[in-house]
Every structure is written in structure tokens, then in C-alpha cells.
Design a protein around this motif. Structure first.
Motif, PDB file in Angstrom:
ATOM      1  N   ASP A 120       1.261  -0.768   0.099  1.00 23.16           N
ATOM      2  CA  ASP A 120      -0.184  -0.008  -0.076  1.00 23.16           C
ATOM      3  C   ASP A 120       1.053   1.087  -0.155  1.00 23.16           C
ATOM      4  OD1 ASP A 120      -2.510  -1.175  -0.050  1.00 23.16           O
ATOM      5  OD2 ASP A 120      -2.333  -1.302   1.921  1.00 23.16           O
ATOM      6  N   GLN A 121       0.100   2.620  -0.591  1.00 22.96           N
ATOM      7  CA  GLN A 121       1.392   3.475  -0.408  1.00 22.96           C
ATOM      8  C   GLN A 121       2.051   4.210   1.025  1.00 22.96           C
ATOM      9  OE1 GLN A 121       1.548   5.914  -3.625  1.00 22.96           O
ATOM     10  NE2 GLN A 121       1.505   3.489  -4.130  1.00 22.96           N
ATOM     11  N   ASP A 122       1.187   4.268   1.914  1.00 20.55           N
ATOM     12  CA  ASP A 122       1.541   3.971   3.529  1.00 20.55           C
ATOM     13  C   ASP A 122       2.290   3.274   3.641  1.00 20.55           C
ATOM     14  OD1 ASP A 122      -0.392   1.648   3.554  1.00 20.55           O
ATOM     15  OD2 ASP A 122      -0.964   3.594   6.027  1.00 20.55           O
ATOM     16  N   VAL A 123       3.154   2.191   3.069  1.00 22.65           N
ATOM     17  CA  VAL A 123       4.130   1.355   3.581  1.00 22.65           C
ATOM     18  C   VAL A 123       5.695   1.695   4.033  1.00 22.65           C
ATOM     19  CG1 VAL A 123       5.723  -1.141   3.411  1.00 22.65           C
ATOM     20  CG2 VAL A 123       2.970  -1.106   2.863  1.00 22.65           C
ATOM     21  N   ARG A 124       6.231   1.009   4.881  1.00 21.74           N
ATOM     22  CA  ARG A 124       7.184   2.287   5.012  1.00 21.74           C
ATOM     23  C   ARG A 124       8.117   1.628   4.327  1.00 21.74           C
ATOM     24  NH1 ARG A 124       8.317   3.312  11.626  1.00 21.74           N
ATOM     25  NH2 ARG A 124       9.565   0.959  10.901  1.00 21.74           N
ATOM     26  N   VAL A 125       9.345   1.811   3.818  1.00 17.62           N
ATOM     27  CA  VAL A 125      10.235   1.434   3.559  1.00 17.62           C
ATOM     28  C   VAL A 125      11.658   2.145   3.918  1.00 17.62           C
ATOM     29  CG1 VAL A 125      11.565   1.130   1.211  1.00 17.62           C
ATOM     30  CG2 VAL A 125       8.927   1.312   1.056  1.00 17.62           C
ATOM     31  N   THR A 126      12.280   1.485   4.369  1.00 19.34           N
ATOM     32  CA  THR A 126      13.808   2.032   5.340  1.00 19.34           C
ATOM     33  C   THR A 126      15.030   1.888   4.480  1.00 19.34           C
ATOM     34  OG1 THR A 126      12.489   1.823   7.534  1.00 19.34           O
ATOM     35  CG2 THR A 126      14.928   1.995   7.363  1.00 19.34           C
ATOM     36  N   MET A 127      15.544   2.672   4.462  1.00 16.38           N
ATOM     37  CA  MET A 127      16.483   2.590   3.331  1.00 16.38           C
ATOM     38  C   MET A 127      17.583   2.913   4.107  1.00 16.38           C
ATOM     39  SD  MET A 127      15.760   4.363  -0.403  1.00 16.38           S
ATOM     40  CE  MET A 127      14.631   5.238   0.876  1.00 16.38           C
ATOM     41  N   ALA A 128      18.834   1.669   4.234  1.00 17.13           N
ATOM     42  CA  ALA A 128      20.279   2.066   5.124  1.00 17.13           C
ATOM     43  C   ALA A 128      21.589   1.338   4.828  1.00 17.13           C
ATOM     44  CB  ALA A 128      19.884   0.852   6.393  1.00 17.13           C
ATOM     45  N   THR A 129      23.097   1.899   6.143  1.00 18.31           N
ATOM     46  CA  THR A 129      23.950   1.666   5.263  1.00 18.31           C
ATOM     47  C   THR A 129      24.398   0.516   6.770  1.00 18.31           C
ATOM     48  OG1 THR A 129      24.691   3.030   7.094  1.00 18.31           O
ATOM     49  CG2 THR A 129      24.227   4.068   4.937  1.00 18.31           C
ATOM     50  N   THR A 130      25.325  -0.204   6.007  1.00 20.42           N
ATOM     51  CA  THR A 130      25.960  -1.350   7.287  1.00 20.42           C
ATOM     52  C   THR A 130      26.287  -0.689   8.747  1.00 20.42           C
ATOM     53  OG1 THR A 130      28.057  -1.080   6.241  1.00 20.42           O
ATOM     54  CG2 THR A 130      26.201  -2.949   5.631  1.00 20.42           C
ATOM     55  N   ASP A 131      26.703   0.753   8.239  1.00 18.62           N
ATOM     56  CA  ASP A 131      26.894   0.902   9.997  1.00 18.62           C
ATOM     57  C   ASP A 131      26.036   1.874  10.507  1.00 18.62           C
ATOM     58  OD1 ASP A 131      26.782   3.294   8.096  1.00 18.62           O
ATOM     59  OD2 ASP A 131      29.026   3.940   8.370  1.00 18.62           O
ATOM     60  N   GLY A 132      24.635   1.787  10.658  1.00 16.92           N
ATOM     61  CA  GLY A 132      23.591   2.235  11.155  1.00 16.92           C
ATOM     62  C   GLY A 132      22.960   3.518  10.705  1.00 16.92           C
ATOM     63  N   LYS A 133      23.323   3.565   9.622  1.00 19.00           N
ATOM     64  CA  LYS A 133      22.586   4.977   9.154  1.00 19.00           C
ATOM     65  C   LYS A 133      20.898   4.900   8.599  1.00 19.00           C
ATOM     66  CE  LYS A 133      26.019   8.654   8.196  1.00 19.00           C
ATOM     67  NZ  LYS A 133      27.070   9.058   6.810  1.00 19.00           N
ATOM     68  N   GLU A 134      19.616   5.697   8.710  1.00 18.64           N
ATOM     69  CA  GLU A 134      19.208   4.880   7.814  1.00 18.64           C
ATOM     70  C   GLU A 134      18.023   6.468   7.431  1.00 18.64           C
ATOM     71  OE1 GLU A 134      18.054   0.811  10.942  1.00 18.64           O
ATOM     72  OE2 GLU A 134      15.994   3.524  10.868  1.00 18.64           O
ATOM     73  N   ARG A 135      17.218   5.642   6.407  1.00 22.89           N
ATOM     74  CA  ARG A 135      15.863   6.873   5.802  1.00 22.89           C
ATOM     75  C   ARG A 135      15.162   5.757   5.451  1.00 22.89           C
ATOM     76  NH1 ARG A 135      15.451   9.036   0.130  1.00 22.89           N
ATOM     77  NH2 ARG A 135      13.878  10.936   0.269  1.00 22.89           N
ATOM     78  N   THR A 136      13.756   6.682   5.758  1.00 25.12           N
ATOM     79  CA  THR A 136      12.518   6.244   6.173  1.00 25.12           C
ATOM     80  C   THR A 136      11.616   6.536   5.035  1.00 25.12           C
ATOM     81  OG1 THR A 136      12.870   4.196   7.684  1.00 25.12           O
ATOM     82  CG2 THR A 136      10.863   4.221   7.153  1.00 25.12           C
ATOM     83  N   VAL A 137      11.242   6.590   4.260  1.00 21.73           N
ATOM     84  CA  VAL A 137       9.861   7.020   3.484  1.00 21.73           C
ATOM     85  C   VAL A 137       8.261   5.635   2.614  1.00 21.73           C
ATOM     86  CG1 VAL A 137      11.601   8.083   2.246  1.00 21.73           C
ATOM     87  CG2 VAL A 137      11.313   5.763   1.709  1.00 21.73           C
ATOM     88  N   THR A 138       7.802   6.797   3.200  1.00 24.46           N
ATOM     89  CA  THR A 138       6.816   5.630   2.128  1.00 24.46           C
ATOM     90  C   THR A 138       6.848   5.216   0.961  1.00 24.46           C
ATOM     91  OG1 THR A 138       4.931   7.415   1.688  1.00 24.46           O
ATOM     92  CG2 THR A 138       4.513   6.585   4.023  1.00 24.46           C
ATOM     93  N   VAL A 139       5.395   3.918   0.634  1.00 27.01           N
ATOM     94  CA  VAL A 139       5.675   3.659  -0.711  1.00 27.01           C
ATOM     95  C   VAL A 139       5.062   4.609  -1.625  1.00 27.01           C
ATOM     96  CG1 VAL A 139       4.421   2.240  -2.329  1.00 27.01           C
ATOM     97  CG2 VAL A 139       5.474   1.625  -0.246  1.00 27.01           C
ATOM     98  N   ALA A 140       4.383   5.971  -1.366  1.00 28.93           N
ATOM     99  CA  ALA A 140       3.917   6.864  -2.418  1.00 28.93           C
ATOM    100  C   ALA A 140       4.731   7.835  -2.239  1.00 28.93           C
ATOM    101  CB  ALA A 140       3.418   7.819  -1.343  1.00 28.93           C
ATOM    102  N   GLN A 141       6.230   7.794  -0.860  1.00 35.79           N
ATOM    103  CA  GLN A 141       7.167   8.962  -1.234  1.00 35.79           C
ATOM    104  C   GLN A 141       8.650   8.532  -2.281  1.00 35.79           C
ATOM    105  OE1 GLN A 141       7.545   9.511   2.938  1.00 35.79           O
ATOM    106  NE2 GLN A 141       7.502  11.414   2.729  1.00 35.79           N
ATOM    107  N   LEU A 142       8.275   6.533  -2.016  1.00 29.68           N
ATOM    108  CA  LEU A 142       9.695   6.491  -3.320  1.00 29.68           C
ATOM    109  C   LEU A 142       9.218   6.369  -4.489  1.00 29.68           C
ATOM    110  CD1 LEU A 142      12.355   4.219  -1.887  1.00 29.68           C
ATOM    111  CD2 LEU A 142      10.444   2.925  -2.604  1.00 29.68           C
ATOM    112  N   LEU A 143       8.164   6.064  -4.467  1.00 28.70           N
ATOM    113  CA  LEU A 143       7.447   6.150  -5.665  1.00 28.70           C
ATOM    114  C   LEU A 143       6.518   7.142  -6.575  1.00 28.70           C
ATOM    115  CD1 LEU A 143       8.135   4.875  -9.154  1.00 28.70           C
ATOM    116  CD2 LEU A 143       6.768   2.981  -8.229  1.00 28.70           C
TER     117      LEU A 143
END
Length: 130
Positions: free
Chosen positions: A95-118
Motif C-alpha cells: 500500500d502507498q503508506d507502507v514504510r520503506v527503510t533504506m540503510a547503511t551497514t553502519d546504521g544510517k537509515e532513511r525511511t519513506v513511504t511507498v508513495a514517497q518512494l515512487l
């Protein structure tokens, strides 16, 4: 199972002899099950498979079809965004409100929704006249 832990573990099993850029993805389906995938390269570029696509395939193979949350990790200075193809694949099963978290191996994270991702996602509704 924590998604970060699952993504980090499967990342280690990535087959990336050409780029040496390993990526792991873990998703939780709406049933609560965790499915994982890693990138798998091929000498005949671009015949490889992205980690996100592998996790989605594992989810479907297990009989699930909806993503509740997804986590993607790579060893890079900043969180690596999903490629365009994977954005569309994620949108197919989430769904458009599902969270997508993109991260680095050292712990940095960025979380967006599917709507924001695409934004402007191509959906089945676009094919209503077909």
C-alpha cells in the motif's frame, strides 16, 4: 525477527563478484512472516537480480502477496535508494503508506513511504481499457 538483522544476515550471502556491492533486503508481509533476498549478479550484465526483487519473490513463493514493511541495507556512505524497477515491484505488493527503510551497514537509515518512494506509480487502474 527484526528486519534490520535479517537484511544484514542475508546481505552476507549476496553473490556480487563483479561489483562487490552486496545488498540485503528483508520484508515483513501482512501475515507477519519475514522474507529475505540478496542481490545476485551475473557476468552478462544486466541479468542480475536486486535484493528487493529476491525478497518479493521469496514472499510470493511462500504464499504471501502483501508487504507490510521493507528494509534494505548496503555498505555505502549513505542509504542507497531502491532502483526504479524495484520501486515499481514494491508498489505492486505494498500500500502507498507502507514504510520503506533504506540503510547503511553502519546504521544510517532513511525511511519513506511507498508513495514517497515512487510518486506517480503505474497501477492496474491505468490498464482499465485494455
Amino acid at each position: 525477527m527484526e528486519l534490520r538483522q535479517a537484511a544484514m544476515a542475508v546481505r552476507e550471502r549476496a553473490y556480487a563478484p563483479y561489483s562487490r556491492f552486496k545488498v540485503g533486503a528483508a520484508l515483513r508481509s501482512t501475515s507477519g512472516a519475514v522474507h529475505v533476498g540478496c542481490n545476485v549478479e551475473n557476468v552478462a550484465y544486466p541479468e542480475g537480480t536486486c535484493a528487493e526483487a529476491g525478497a518479493i519473490a521469496a514472499m510470493c513463493a511462500a504464499g504471501d502477496t502483501r508487504i507490510a514493511e521493507i528494509y534494505v541495507v548496503a555498505d555505502s556512505p549513505e542509504p542507497v535508494p531502491c532502483c526504479g524497477g524495484c520501486r515499481q515491484k514494491i508498489a505492486e505488493f505494498a500500500d502507498q503508506d507502507v514504510r520503506v527503510t533504506m540503510a547503511t551497514t553502519d546504521g544510517k537509515e532513511r525511511t519513506v513511504t511507498v508513495a514517497q518512494l515512487l510518486p506517480g506509480v503505474f497501477t492496474m487502474a491505468h490498464m482499465d481499457r485494455a
